[in-house]
Design a protein around this motif. Structure first.
Motif, PDB file in Angstrom:
ATOM      1  N   GLY A 351       0.809  -1.208   0.000  1.00  0.00           N
ATOM      2  CA  GLY A 351       0.000   0.000   0.000  1.00  0.00           C
ATOM      3  C   GLY A 351       0.841   1.255   0.000  1.00  0.00           C
ATOM      4  N   ILE A 352       0.356   2.284  -0.696  1.00  0.00           N
ATOM      5  CA  ILE A 352       0.939   3.618  -0.646  1.00  0.00           C
ATOM      6  C   ILE A 352      -0.182   4.589  -0.326  1.00  0.00           C
ATOM      7  CG2 ILE A 352       2.088   5.479  -1.914  1.00  0.00           C
ATOM      8  CD1 ILE A 352       3.511   3.398  -3.583  1.00  0.00           C
ATOM      9  N   ASP A 353      -0.011   5.333   0.766  1.00  0.00           N
ATOM     10  CA  ASP A 353      -1.000   6.329   1.189  1.00  0.00           C
ATOM     11  C   ASP A 353      -0.501   7.720   0.855  1.00  0.00           C
ATOM     12  OD1 ASP A 353      -2.863   4.572   2.337  1.00  0.00           O
ATOM     13  OD2 ASP A 353      -1.694   4.446   4.176  1.00  0.00           O
ATOM     14  N   LEU A 354      -1.427   8.581   0.412  1.00  0.00           N
ATOM     15  CA  LEU A 354      -1.152   9.995   0.199  1.00  0.00           C
ATOM     16  C   LEU A 354      -2.138  10.788   1.044  1.00  0.00           C
ATOM     17  CD1 LEU A 354      -1.010   8.429  -2.805  1.00  0.00           C
ATOM     18  CD2 LEU A 354      -0.328  10.706  -3.542  1.00  0.00           C
ATOM     19  N   ARG A 355      -1.644  11.731   1.821  1.00  0.00           N
ATOM     20  CA  ARG A 355      -2.504  12.556   2.664  1.00  0.00           C
ATOM     21  C   ARG A 355      -2.390  14.016   2.237  1.00  0.00           C
ATOM     22  NH1 ARG A 355      -2.078  10.160   8.855  1.00  0.00           N
ATOM     23  NH2 ARG A 355      -2.287   7.951   8.295  1.00  0.00           N
ATOM     24  N   MET A 356      -3.527  14.621   1.955  1.00  0.00           N
ATOM     25  CA  MET A 356      -3.550  16.032   1.608  1.00  0.00           C
ATOM     26  C   MET A 356      -3.308  16.874   2.855  1.00  0.00           C
ATOM     27  SD  MET A 356      -6.739  18.324   0.173  1.00  0.00           S
ATOM     28  CE  MET A 356      -7.042  17.330  -1.282  1.00  0.00           C
ATOM     29  N   LEU A 357      -2.362  17.794   2.765  1.00  0.00           N
ATOM     30  CA  LEU A 357      -2.057  18.667   3.890  1.00  0.00           C
ATOM     31  C   LEU A 357      -2.640  20.058   3.631  1.00  0.00           C
ATOM     32  CD1 LEU A 357       1.601  17.506   4.608  1.00  0.00           C
ATOM     33  CD2 LEU A 357      -0.543  16.581   5.469  1.00  0.00           C
ATOM     34  N   GLY A 358      -2.084  21.086   4.236  1.00  0.00           N
ATOM     35  CA  GLY A 358      -2.637  22.430   4.091  1.00  0.00           C
ATOM     36  C   GLY A 358      -3.690  22.705   5.147  1.00  0.00           C
ATOM     37  N   GLY A 359      -4.582  23.658   4.865  1.00  0.00           N
ATOM     38  CA  GLY A 359      -5.620  24.022   5.821  1.00  0.00           C
ATOM     39  C   GLY A 359      -5.013  24.542   7.110  1.00  0.00           C
ATOM     40  N   ALA A 360      -5.487  24.013   8.251  1.00  0.00           N
ATOM     41  CA  ALA A 360      -5.017  24.464   9.556  1.00  0.00           C
ATOM     42  C   ALA A 360      -3.533  24.173   9.769  1.00  0.00           C
ATOM     43  CB  ALA A 360      -5.840  23.803  10.660  1.00  0.00           C
ATOM     44  N   TRP A 377       2.078  17.388   0.928  1.00  0.00           N
ATOM     45  CA  TRP A 377       1.570  16.013   0.944  1.00  0.00           C
ATOM     46  C   TRP A 377       2.414  15.151   1.854  1.00  0.00           C
ATOM     47  CZ3 TRP A 377      -2.879  15.207  -1.791  1.00  0.00           C
ATOM     48  CH2 TRP A 377      -3.227  16.218  -2.689  1.00  0.00           C
ATOM     49  N   LEU A 378       1.793  14.168   2.446  1.00  0.00           N
ATOM     50  CA  LEU A 378       2.475  13.200   3.292  1.00  0.00           C
ATOM     51  C   LEU A 378       2.205  11.820   2.708  1.00  0.00           C
ATOM     52  CD1 LEU A 378       4.168  13.153   5.900  1.00  0.00           C
ATOM     53  CD2 LEU A 378       2.045  12.867   7.178  1.00  0.00           C
ATOM     54  N   LEU A 379       3.253  11.081   2.363  1.00  0.00           N
ATOM     55  CA  LEU A 379       3.126   9.771   1.726  1.00  0.00           C
ATOM     56  C   LEU A 379       3.754   8.699   2.600  1.00  0.00           C
ATOM     57  CD1 LEU A 379       3.071  11.907  -0.723  1.00  0.00           C
ATOM     58  CD2 LEU A 379       3.669   9.958  -2.148  1.00  0.00           C
ATOM     59  N   HIS A 380       3.180   7.508   2.528  1.00  0.00           N
ATOM     60  CA  HIS A 380       3.725   6.373   3.269  1.00  0.00           C
ATOM     61  C   HIS A 380       3.568   5.107   2.440  1.00  0.00           C
ATOM     62  CE1 HIS A 380       5.007   3.996   6.699  1.00  0.00           C
ATOM     63  NE2 HIS A 380       4.017   3.153   6.443  1.00  0.00           N
ATOM     64  N   ALA A 381       4.653   4.347   2.329  1.00  0.00           N
ATOM     65  CA  ALA A 381       4.633   3.054   1.646  1.00  0.00           C
ATOM     66  C   ALA A 381       4.768   1.945   2.675  1.00  0.00           C
ATOM     67  CB  ALA A 381       5.765   2.969   0.633  1.00  0.00           C
ATOM     68  N   LEU A 382       3.939   0.922   2.558  1.00  0.00           N
ATOM     69  CA  LEU A 382       3.890  -0.169   3.529  1.00  0.00           C
ATOM     70  C   LEU A 382       4.325  -1.479   2.893  1.00  0.00           C
ATOM     71  CD1 LEU A 382       3.015  -1.434   6.269  1.00  0.00           C
ATOM     72  CD2 LEU A 382       0.730  -1.715   5.249  1.00  0.00           C
ATOM     73  N   VAL A 383       5.256  -2.163   3.569  1.00  0.00           N
ATOM     74  CA  VAL A 383       5.684  -3.500   3.163  1.00  0.00           C
ATOM     75  C   VAL A 383       5.394  -4.456   4.320  1.00  0.00           C
ATOM     76  CG1 VAL A 383       7.646  -4.965   2.571  1.00  0.00           C
ATOM     77  CG2 VAL A 383       7.480  -2.667   1.603  1.00  0.00           C
ATOM     78  N   PRO A 384       4.422  -5.336   4.177  1.00  0.00           N
ATOM     79  CA  PRO A 384       4.176  -6.318   5.237  1.00  0.00           C
ATOM     80  C   PRO A 384       5.367  -7.265   5.390  1.00  0.00           C
ATOM     81  CG  PRO A 384       2.342  -6.220   3.677  1.00  0.00           C
ATOM     82  CD  PRO A 384       3.472  -5.475   3.058  1.00  0.00           C
ATOM     83  N   VAL A 385       5.599  -7.698   6.611  1.00  0.00           N
ATOM     84  CA  VAL A 385       6.633  -8.701   6.867  1.00  0.00           C
ATOM     85  C   VAL A 385       5.939 -10.050   6.995  1.00  0.00           C
ATOM     86  CG1 VAL A 385       8.400  -9.490   8.466  1.00  0.00           C
ATOM     87  CG2 VAL A 385       8.171  -7.051   7.967  1.00  0.00           C
ATOM     88  N   ILE A 386       6.246 -10.939   6.071  1.00  0.00           N
ATOM     89  CA  ILE A 386       5.587 -12.241   6.012  1.00  0.00           C
ATOM     90  C   ILE A 386       6.590 -13.319   6.410  1.00  0.00           C
ATOM     91  CG2 ILE A 386       4.348 -13.876   4.527  1.00  0.00           C
ATOM     92  CD1 ILE A 386       3.666 -11.469   2.733  1.00  0.00           C
ATOM     93  N   PRO A 387       6.270 -14.151   7.397  1.00  0.00           N
ATOM     94  CA  PRO A 387       7.202 -15.198   7.834  1.00  0.00           C
ATOM     95  C   PRO A 387       7.658 -16.060   6.661  1.00  0.00           C
ATOM     96  CG  PRO A 387       5.352 -15.050   9.355  1.00  0.00           C
ATOM     97  CD  PRO A 387       5.017 -14.163   8.193  1.00  0.00           C
ATOM     98  N   GLY A 388       8.965 -16.276   6.576  1.00  0.00           N
ATOM     99  CA  GLY A 388       9.525 -17.110   5.524  1.00  0.00           C
ATOM    100  C   GLY A 388       9.818 -16.385   4.229  1.00  0.00           C
ATOM    101  N   VAL A 389       9.376 -15.131   4.102  1.00  0.00           N
ATOM    102  CA  VAL A 389       9.625 -14.358   2.886  1.00  0.00           C
ATOM    103  C   VAL A 389      10.810 -13.431   3.132  1.00  0.00           C
ATOM    104  CG1 VAL A 389       8.684 -12.655   1.273  1.00  0.00           C
ATOM    105  CG2 VAL A 389       7.214 -14.461   2.197  1.00  0.00           C
ATOM    106  N   PRO A 390      11.834 -13.445   2.277  1.00  0.00           N
ATOM    107  CA  PRO A 390      13.009 -12.586   2.495  1.00  0.00           C
ATOM    108  C   PRO A 390      12.623 -11.108   2.567  1.00  0.00           C
ATOM    109  CG  PRO A 390      13.432 -14.202   0.769  1.00  0.00           C
ATOM    110  CD  PRO A 390      11.971 -14.287   1.078  1.00  0.00           C
ATOM    111  N   THR A 391      13.305 -10.354   3.426  1.00  0.00           N
ATOM    112  CA  THR A 391      12.998  -8.932   3.590  1.00  0.00           C
ATOM    113  C   THR A 391      13.757  -8.047   2.613  1.00  0.00           C
ATOM    114  OG1 THR A 391      14.735  -8.696   5.275  1.00  0.00           O
ATOM    115  CG2 THR A 391      12.512  -9.260   6.045  1.00  0.00           C
ATOM    116  N   GLU A 392      14.795  -8.584   1.971  1.00  0.00           N
ATOM    117  CA  GLU A 392      15.637  -7.750   1.106  1.00  0.00           C
ATOM    118  C   GLU A 392      14.872  -7.096  -0.056  1.00  0.00           C
ATOM    119  OE1 GLU A 392      18.196 -10.453   3.377  1.00  0.00           O
ATOM    120  OE2 GLU A 392      16.433 -10.751   2.092  1.00  0.00           O
ATOM    121  N   PRO A 393      13.974  -7.803  -0.761  1.00  0.00           N
ATOM    122  CA  PRO A 393      13.239  -7.133  -1.844  1.00  0.00           C
ATOM    123  C   PRO A 393      12.396  -5.955  -1.363  1.00  0.00           C
ATOM    124  CG  PRO A 393      13.072  -9.512  -2.076  1.00  0.00           C
ATOM    125  CD  PRO A 393      13.680  -9.254  -0.729  1.00  0.00           C
TER     126      PRO A 393
END
Length: 456
Positions: A351-360, A377-393
């Motif tokens: 998932g990649i989230d984008l949050r609109m900023l500004g205003g207050a 804008w504030l963005l966040h990318a999420l990588v789930p950690v799955i048991p047995g799946v390498p974290t390097e990618p």
């Protein structure tokens, strides 16, 4: 006392097991593994002990023991925001500080350092007020607020730290008092964004956000329409009132047999709109017309409903992510981000989230270390950690995500969006960090409080 090759715990810390009204867990105790863990289980922390003080007197006992042992206290109310190993420190949980009172006439909540946002949200349901709470109901009010804290209502009410009116602070010298801008403006400035570095906060006085008519819209589009939809949201930011808050979520689901057929292996984009001032159909129509809406939910809503639908983990879980604050979101960046999103090698990013900023956020009511003023804008990318799946990618994809957005990176972000390896110099100028060090030197000259994310 040494446990399996781990550095011995100082006798002054060991003695706390008999001196605290609350509890102290040592590395040799069977409860240690669970007590020490942060919310993000991908982060390892191995403190010398884990303390759960029962009251302010217990905290004073902890301070005296830390002074004798030459160690520090790391305050981590609910395990969120962990960033390091904590060797040589005592980890302090604040769950016993559970005060919650509301003054609905003045719109102020008094909240203990151990209270989580879910309790505040439930208490405010139907009152016409909302808390400047994060998307997860299990995050502590103190950790979130003292770290800046961006919420569903930040365009309307500012950062969580902007809403901090006062705090009950135990100073390292044992003094426990209510602090506000009139009594110690420098300390309040530091608490608004860098909190635990300058005092142990036992309770907070928070200004609530008026929300007389909460209305929401949730529009889901196929990935083919993503470029046009994101542009429409970007253009909406120019005219949107501060009462309108917008999040965009780009999801890429794995082709896993356990997932429902309608989403398995699919990519889609969801635009979430929240108004504190009733329906905003005309503005939402500009986004709706940008693509074919595959699913739509609109109508009255509430913070409790938002929390229930957040899909945030309710138990500690491993995960990796990267956040970026952007000054601008131009066409070139939108196209590059969405092309990056669909590249096969970046499958680990769910998932990649984008949050609109500004205003207050562009006109903070109170001075604080944390600020998203003039950030777009504030963005966040999420990588789930799955048991047995390498974290390097996944790690490689997060590095590529940061590199892609680096040309438009804003000068600052907030501490609640820092990665484990990032420090507070990403949240303010060199002068801001110098001012923070100065406040810390004044109130904690012995360094009894853990230095946390201060640049080394």
């Amino acid at each position: 006392m040494s446990y399996g090759g781990v550095m011995p715990t100082h006798p002054a810390i060991v003695a706390l097991q008999d001196r605290l009204t609350g509890t102290l867990v040592l590395p040799a105790d069977t409860a240690y593994a669970a007590a020490r863990r942060p919310w993000n289980l991908a982060i390892e922390q191995h403190p010398d002990a884990v303390a759960t003080p029962a009251d302010v007197d217990d905290l004073r006992v902890l301070l005296r023991a830390a002074r004798e042992a030459g160690t520090s206290l790391a305050i981590q109310p609910s395990g969120h925001g962990a960033s390091g190993d904590l060797s040589g420190a005592v980890l302090v949980r604040m769950s016993a500080f559970d005060e919650l009172s509301l003054d609905l006439e003045s719109g102020v909540a008094t909240v203990g350092a151990g209270v989580r946002w879910g309790a505040v949200v439930e208490a405010l349901e139907g009152t016409g007020w909302v808390a400047p709470a994060g998307t997860s109901p299990v995050v502590s009010v103190a950790g979130y607020t003292l770290g800046g804290g961006h919420s569903w209502f930040s365009r309307t009410g500012g950062l969580g730290s902007d809403n901090l009116r006062a705090a009950w602070v135990l100073r390292p010298d044992g003094t426990h008092e209510r602090i506000d801008d009139d009594t110690d403006s420098d300390l309040m400035w530091a608490l608004r964004g860098a909190g635990g570095l300058v005092g142990i906060v036992t309770a907070l006085e928070i200004e609530l956000v008026p929300a007389p008519d909460i209305w929401g819209a949730n529009l889901t589009f196929d990935v083919v329409d993503a470029p046009a939809v994101v542009r429409a949201v970007r253009d909406l930011a120019v005219s949107a009132a501060a009462t309108l808050n917008v999040f965009v979520n780009s999801m890429r689901m794995p082709d896993a047999p356990e997932l429902p057929e309608q989403i398995r292996g699919r990519s889609f984009l969801t635009v979430q709109v929240l108004s504190t001032d009733g329906p905003q159909d005309e503005l939402v129509d500009t986004v709706r017309r940008a693509g074919e809406v595959r699913r739509e939910i609109t109508g009255p809503t509430s913070p409790a409903a938002l929390a229930a639908a957040s899909n945030e983990p309710t138990e500690p879980t491993p995960g990796r992510g990267a956040s970026m604050a952007l000054s601008i979101l131009d066409d070139e960046t939108i196209d590059a981000l969405l092309e990056f999103r669909e590249l096969p090698e970046h499958w680990p990013i769910m998932g990649i989230d984008l949050r609109m900023l500004g205003g207050a956020l562009n006109a903070p009511r109170r001075s604080g270390f944390a600020s998203l003023q003039s950030v777009g804008w504030l963005l966040h990318a999420l990588v789930p950690v799955i048991p047995g799946v390498p974290t390097e990618p996944g790690d490689a994809s997060l590095v590529a995500f940061r590199e892609l957005l680096a040309p438009n990176e804003a000068p600052q972000t907030v501490a609640t969006f820092l990665g484990p390896d990032q420090s507070l110099d990403r949240c303010g100028t060199a002068d801001d960090v110098a001012r923070l060090r100065s406040v810390r030197s004044r109130v904690d000259p012995e360094g009894l409080l853990h230095e946390g994310r201060l640049p080394r």
